[in-house]
Design a protein around this motif. Structure first.
Motif, PDB file in Angstrom:
ATOM      1  N   CYS A   1      58.904   3.397-114.657  1.00 19.02           N
ATOM      2  CA  CYS A   1      59.464   3.496-113.647  1.00 19.02           C
ATOM      3  C   CYS A   1      58.319   4.058-112.656  1.00 19.02           C
ATOM      4  CB  CYS A   1      59.807   4.681-114.008  1.00 19.02           C
ATOM      5  SG  CYS A   1      61.366   4.827-115.700  1.00 19.02           S
ATOM      6  N   VAL A   2      59.639   4.197-111.161  1.00 16.69           N
ATOM      7  CA  VAL A   2      59.143   4.736-110.058  1.00 16.69           C
ATOM      8  C   VAL A   2      58.478   6.157-109.584  1.00 16.69           C
ATOM      9  CG1 VAL A   2      59.645   5.013-107.557  1.00 16.69           C
ATOM     10  CG2 VAL A   2      60.711   3.210-108.995  1.00 16.69           C
ATOM     11  N   ILE A   3      59.724   7.304-110.802  1.00 14.37           N
ATOM     12  CA  ILE A   3      58.464   8.438-110.713  1.00 14.37           C
ATOM     13  C   ILE A   3      58.097   8.680-112.085  1.00 14.37           C
ATOM     14  CG2 ILE A   3      60.680   8.782-109.068  1.00 14.37           C
ATOM     15  CD1 ILE A   3      62.196  10.604-111.110  1.00 14.37           C
ATOM     16  N   GLN A   4      57.428   9.538-112.716  1.00 17.44           N
ATOM     17  CA  GLN A   4      56.728  10.323-113.221  1.00 17.44           C
ATOM     18  C   GLN A   4      57.690  12.467-113.184  1.00 17.44           C
ATOM     19  OE1 GLN A   4      53.208  11.963-112.591  1.00 17.44           O
ATOM     20  NE2 GLN A   4      53.277  11.526-110.434  1.00 17.44           N
ATOM     21  N   GLU A   5      57.556  12.357-115.045  1.00 17.30           N
ATOM     22  CA  GLU A   5      58.206  13.773-114.593  1.00 17.30           C
ATOM     23  C   GLU A   5      57.323  14.875-114.058  1.00 17.30           C
ATOM     24  OE1 GLU A   5      59.915  14.888-118.890  1.00 17.30           O
ATOM     25  OE2 GLU A   5      59.265  13.490-119.514  1.00 17.30           O
ATOM     26  N   GLY A   6      57.685  16.107-113.995  1.00 22.60           N
ATOM     27  CA  GLY A   6      57.159  16.927-113.501  1.00 22.60           C
ATOM     28  C   GLY A   6      58.212  18.357-112.987  1.00 22.60           C
ATOM     29  N   ILE A   7      57.749  18.995-112.843  1.00 20.98           N
ATOM     30  CA  ILE A   7      57.827  21.264-113.127  1.00 20.98           C
ATOM     31  C   ILE A   7      58.953  21.403-112.284  1.00 20.98           C
ATOM     32  CG2 ILE A   7      57.470  23.687-113.167  1.00 20.98           C
ATOM     33  CD1 ILE A   7      55.068  22.375-113.688  1.00 20.98           C
ATOM     34  N   ILE A   8      60.429  21.706-112.669  1.00 16.55           N
ATOM     35  CA  ILE A   8      61.253  21.763-111.579  1.00 16.55           C
ATOM     36  C   ILE A   8      61.144  23.318-112.329  1.00 16.55           C
ATOM     37  CG2 ILE A   8      63.621  21.943-111.800  1.00 16.55           C
ATOM     38  CD1 ILE A   8      63.535  19.716-113.532  1.00 16.55           C
ATOM     39  N   VAL A   9      61.400  24.530-110.681  1.00 16.16           N
ATOM     40  CA  VAL A   9      61.471  26.200-110.738  1.00 16.16           C
ATOM     41  C   VAL A   9      62.791  26.031-110.148  1.00 16.16           C
ATOM     42  CG1 VAL A   9      60.545  28.158-109.514  1.00 16.16           C
ATOM     43  CG2 VAL A   9      58.933  25.856-110.545  1.00 16.16           C
ATOM     44  N   ALA A  10      63.868  26.522-110.653  1.00 12.49           N
ATOM     45  CA  ALA A  10      65.033  27.155-110.169  1.00 12.49           C
ATOM     46  C   ALA A  10      65.387  28.364-110.010  1.00 12.49           C
ATOM     47  CB  ALA A  10      66.388  26.562-110.859  1.00 12.49           C
ATOM     48  N   ILE A  11      66.125  28.781-108.504  1.00 10.48           N
ATOM     49  CA  ILE A  11      65.142  30.206-108.011  1.00 10.48           C
ATOM     50  C   ILE A  11      67.202  30.231-108.007  1.00 10.48           C
ATOM     51  CG2 ILE A  11      65.077  31.962-106.048  1.00 10.48           C
ATOM     52  CD1 ILE A  11      62.884  29.800-105.949  1.00 10.48           C
ATOM     53  N   ASP A  12      67.147  31.606-108.815  1.00  7.07           N
ATOM     54  CA  ASP A  12      68.748  31.869-108.287  1.00  7.07           C
ATOM     55  C   ASP A  12      68.496  34.121-108.251  1.00  7.07           C
ATOM     56  OD1 ASP A  12      71.449  31.839-108.362  1.00  7.07           O
ATOM     57  OD2 ASP A  12      71.505  29.887-108.225  1.00  7.07           O
ATOM     58  N   TYR A  13      70.025  34.198-108.923  1.00  6.76           N
ATOM     59  CA  TYR A  13      70.220  35.895-109.490  1.00  6.76           C
ATOM     60  C   TYR A  13      70.866  36.005-110.694  1.00  6.76           C
ATOM     61  CZ  TYR A  13      69.420  35.454-103.872  1.00  6.76           C
ATOM     62  OH  TYR A  13      68.915  34.431-102.883  1.00  6.76           O
ATOM     63  N   PHE A  14      70.919  37.044-110.884  1.00 11.39           N
ATOM     64  CA  PHE A  14      71.055  37.440-112.452  1.00 11.39           C
ATOM     65  C   PHE A  14      72.868  37.979-112.410  1.00 11.39           C
ATOM     66  CE2 PHE A  14      66.788  36.722-114.083  1.00 11.39           C
ATOM     67  CZ  PHE A  14      67.267  36.207-115.530  1.00 11.39           C
ATOM     68  N   ASN A  15      72.666  38.876-111.225  1.00 16.04           N
ATOM     69  CA  ASN A  15      74.212  38.854-110.331  1.00 16.04           C
ATOM     70  C   ASN A  15      74.771  38.663-109.534  1.00 16.04           C
ATOM     71  OD1 ASN A  15      74.181  40.506-113.586  1.00 16.04           O
ATOM     72  ND2 ASN A  15      72.570  41.617-112.491  1.00 16.04           N
ATOM     73  N   GLN A  16      74.887  39.353-108.473  1.00 12.19           N
ATOM     74  CA  GLN A  16      75.497  39.385-107.254  1.00 12.19           C
ATOM     75  C   GLN A  16      74.176  38.524-106.619  1.00 12.19           C
ATOM     76  OE1 GLN A  16      76.834  42.587-105.340  1.00 12.19           O
ATOM     77  NE2 GLN A  16      78.219  41.405-103.663  1.00 12.19           N
ATOM     78  N   THR A  17      74.883  37.601-105.822  1.00 13.65           N
ATOM     79  CA  THR A  17      74.189  36.650-105.181  1.00 13.65           C
ATOM     80  C   THR A  17      73.003  37.415-103.837  1.00 13.65           C
ATOM     81  OG1 THR A  17      73.754  34.500-104.095  1.00 13.65           O
ATOM     82  CG2 THR A  17      75.745  35.936-103.883  1.00 13.65           C
ATOM     83  N   ARG A  18      72.523  37.314-103.326  1.00 19.72           N
ATOM     84  CA  ARG A  18      71.875  37.641-102.064  1.00 19.72           C
ATOM     85  C   ARG A  18      71.511  36.300-101.352  1.00 19.72           C
ATOM     86  NH1 ARG A  18      68.288  40.302-105.807  1.00 19.72           N
ATOM     87  NH2 ARG A  18      66.745  39.522-105.389  1.00 19.72           N
ATOM     88  N   ARG A  19      71.882  34.999-101.548  1.00 21.37           N
ATOM     89  CA  ARG A  19      71.846  34.158-100.642  1.00 21.37           C
ATOM     90  C   ARG A  19      71.796  33.930 -99.617  1.00 21.37           C
ATOM     91  NH1 ARG A  19      75.270  29.560 -99.553  1.00 21.37           N
ATOM     92  NH2 ARG A  19      73.968  28.566-100.173  1.00 21.37           N
ATOM     93  N   ASP A  20      72.904  33.772 -98.473  1.00 22.72           N
ATOM     94  CA  ASP A  20      73.299  35.237 -97.665  1.00 22.72           C
ATOM     95  C   ASP A  20      72.138  35.829 -96.618  1.00 22.72           C
ATOM     96  OD1 ASP A  20      75.574  33.781 -98.441  1.00 22.72           O
ATOM     97  OD2 ASP A  20      76.638  35.268 -97.184  1.00 22.72           O
ATOM     98  N   LEU A  21      71.395  36.763 -97.607  1.00 21.90           N
ATOM     99  CA  LEU A  21      70.363  37.867 -96.771  1.00 21.90           C
ATOM    100  C   LEU A  21      69.076  36.242 -96.887  1.00 21.90           C
ATOM    101  CD1 LEU A  21      68.966  40.645 -95.530  1.00 21.90           C
ATOM    102  CD2 LEU A  21      68.820  41.035 -98.448  1.00 21.90           C
ATOM    103  N   ASP A  22      68.582  36.250 -97.983  1.00 17.49           N
ATOM    104  CA  ASP A  22      67.849  35.436 -98.372  1.00 17.49           C
ATOM    105  C   ASP A  22      67.541  34.248 -97.008  1.00 17.49           C
ATOM    106  OD1 ASP A  22      66.525  37.304-100.287  1.00 17.49           O
ATOM    107  OD2 ASP A  22      66.935  36.320-102.021  1.00 17.49           O
ATOM    108  N   PHE A  23      68.789  33.343 -96.763  1.00 17.52           N
ATOM    109  CA  PHE A  23      68.012  31.905 -96.671  1.00 17.52           C
ATOM    110  C   PHE A  23      68.352  32.161 -95.019  1.00 17.52           C
ATOM    111  CE2 PHE A  23      69.839  29.612-100.477  1.00 17.52           C
ATOM    112  CZ  PHE A  23      69.062  29.876-100.845  1.00 17.52           C
ATOM    113  N   LEU A  24      68.566  33.331 -94.207  1.00 16.31           N
ATOM    114  CA  LEU A  24      69.460  32.789 -93.333  1.00 16.31           C
ATOM    115  C   LEU A  24      68.579  34.020 -92.463  1.00 16.31           C
ATOM    116  CD1 LEU A  24      73.154  33.639 -93.422  1.00 16.31           C
ATOM    117  CD2 LEU A  24      72.245  31.381 -92.901  1.00 16.31           C
TER     118      LEU A  24
END
Length: 309
Positions: free
Chosen positions: A89-112
Motif C-alpha cells: 500500500c501507499v501508506i504504512q501504519e503508525g501511532i495516533i495520539v488523540a487529545i481531548d477532555y474528560f468532562n467540560q471541553t477547554r478547546r476555546d481556551l486551548d486553541f485560540l
C-alpha cells in the motif's frame, strides 16, 4: 480519491465524528489502544487516547499524528490507517495520539490565541458570538511540546521525519498559529477549515509579522496543508429547505466569515513568500460543509505523513 472511497470515509466520519465525547471510551473497543489521564502541570487534565500498531517498530521509527479534538477524529483516523496500510500500500501504519477532555471541553481556551485587542464576532441576527475563554494557545503549545510529546517519545521510537498534527476549525487556527509563531516541530501541519474570522481576522496580522521577520527559510522540510469546504461560504442544497429568514441569516453568516476567501488569501500570501523548505498546498473540497470537510482533510494529511518512504 475515488467516489466509493470517499463515501466510505464519509460514512465512518458520520458514525464517529458526531458521537458524544463519552462514547469513545465507554462503547467502542479498539485493539492496541489505551485511553489515559494525562495531567499537565499548568493546564489541568487531558484525555489522551493512543493507538500503537501491534508490529515490530519499523526502521527509522513510527510515523505519528497528533489529533486535536481527538475524540471526534480518533476512530476515523484509526479506520483510515489500519484499512489503507498493507504490504504493497501507499501508506504504512503508525501511532495516533488523540487529545481531548474528560468532562467540560477547554478547546476555546486551548486553541485560540490572545490578541492584544480582541474583537467579538457580531452575528447577522445582531447577537454577539462569545467564544467563552480564549487566549491559551501558547500554554497549550507548551503542554504539547514540553509535556505530552516528550512523554510519547520516551515510550515509542518515533520517526523524526514523519510527525503530523491535525486540527479543524479552531484546531486549524491553532495549527496555523503555532506554525507562524513557534519553531517547526512537526513535519506536516494539517490546517483544516481554519477559523480565520476569529477576532476580525487577527491571524492575518500574525501572518504579516511572520513574513516580515522570517528569514524565508525553514531548517527542515515542512508540509502545510490548508483546506476548506467548498460550501463553507455558500448554501448547501439541503439549506434551501429552511424557512426564508433562517436561510438568509445562514447565508449571511457564512459570507461574513469568508472561510473560502480567507483560506485562499492565506495560501496565496504564504506561497508568494517562497519560503525555503516549505511545501504548501491548498484544497477546496467541492460541496463539503464546514463539518464534512474535516474528514477529507484528515485523509489527505494521513496519506502524506504516513506515506511509505
Amino acid at each position: 480519491m475515488s467516489r466509493l472511497s470517499f463515501l466510505y470515509i464519509l460514512m465512518i466520519f458520520i458514525l464517529t465524528g458526531c458521537q458524544s465525547k463519552s462514547n469513545l471510551s465507554k462503547n467502542v473497543i479498539v485493539p492496541n489502544t489505551k485511553t489515559e489521564i494525562f495531567h499537565s502541570k499548568s493546564n489541568g487534565d487531558y484525555k489522551v487516547t493512543i493507538y500503537t500498531p501491534n508490529k515490530t517498530t519499523p526502521e527509522g521509527g513510527w510515523p505519528i499524528i497528533y489529533l486535536l479534538d481527538g475524540d471526534s477524529y480518533f476512530l476515523t483516523t484509526n479506520e483510515i490507517i489500519t484499512n489503507q496500510a498493507c504490504e504493497r500500500c501507499v501508506i504504512q501504519e503508525g501511532i495516533i495520539v488523540a487529545i481531548d477532555y474528560f468532562n467540560q471541553t477547554r478547546r476555546d481556551l486551548d486553541f485560540l490565541p490572545k490578541p492584544e485587542n480582541y474583537v467579538f464576532e457580531v452575528l447577522p441576527n445582531k447577537q454577539i458570538n462569545l467564544s467563552g475563554k480564549y487566549g491559551g494557545a501558547d500554554a497549550f503549545y507548551d503542554f504539547l511540546t514540553q509535556e505530552l510529546k516528550p512523554e510519547i517519545e520516551k515510550r515509542y521510537v518515533i520517526n523524526p521525519n514523519q510527525q503530523a498534527i491535525f486540527g479543524h476549525s479552531y484546531g486549524g487556527l491553532f495549527n496555523l498559529y503555532i506554525f507562524l509563531t513557534k519553531p517547526a516541530i512537526f513535519n506536516t501541519y494539517v490546517i483544516s477549515s481554519p477559523s480565520l474570522w476569529f477576532s476580525d481576522g487577527y491571524m492575518f496580522s500574525v501572518l504579516s509579522k511572520y513574513l516580515l521577520n522570517h528569514q524565508h527559510s525553514l531548517k527542515q522540510p515542512v508540509n502545510l496543508l490548508i483546506s476548506v469546504g467548498g460550501a463553507e461560504q455558500s448554501l448547501l442544497p439541503i439549506d434551501y429547505n429552511l424557512p426564508e429568514q433562517k436561510r438568509k441569516l445562514l447565508l449571511k453568516h457564512r459570507q461574513n466569515r469568508k472561510m473560502v476567501d480567507y483560506s485562499k488569501q492565506l495560501f496565496t500570501r504564504l506561497k508568494q513568500a517562497n519560503i525555503h523548505n516549505l511545501t504548501i498546498s491548498y484544497k477546496i473540497y467541492p460541496e463539503q460543509s464546514h463539518k464534512t470537510a474535516a474528514v477529507v482533510a484528515l485523509q489527505d494529511g494521513i496519506q502524506l505523513n504516513f506515506r511509505v518512504k
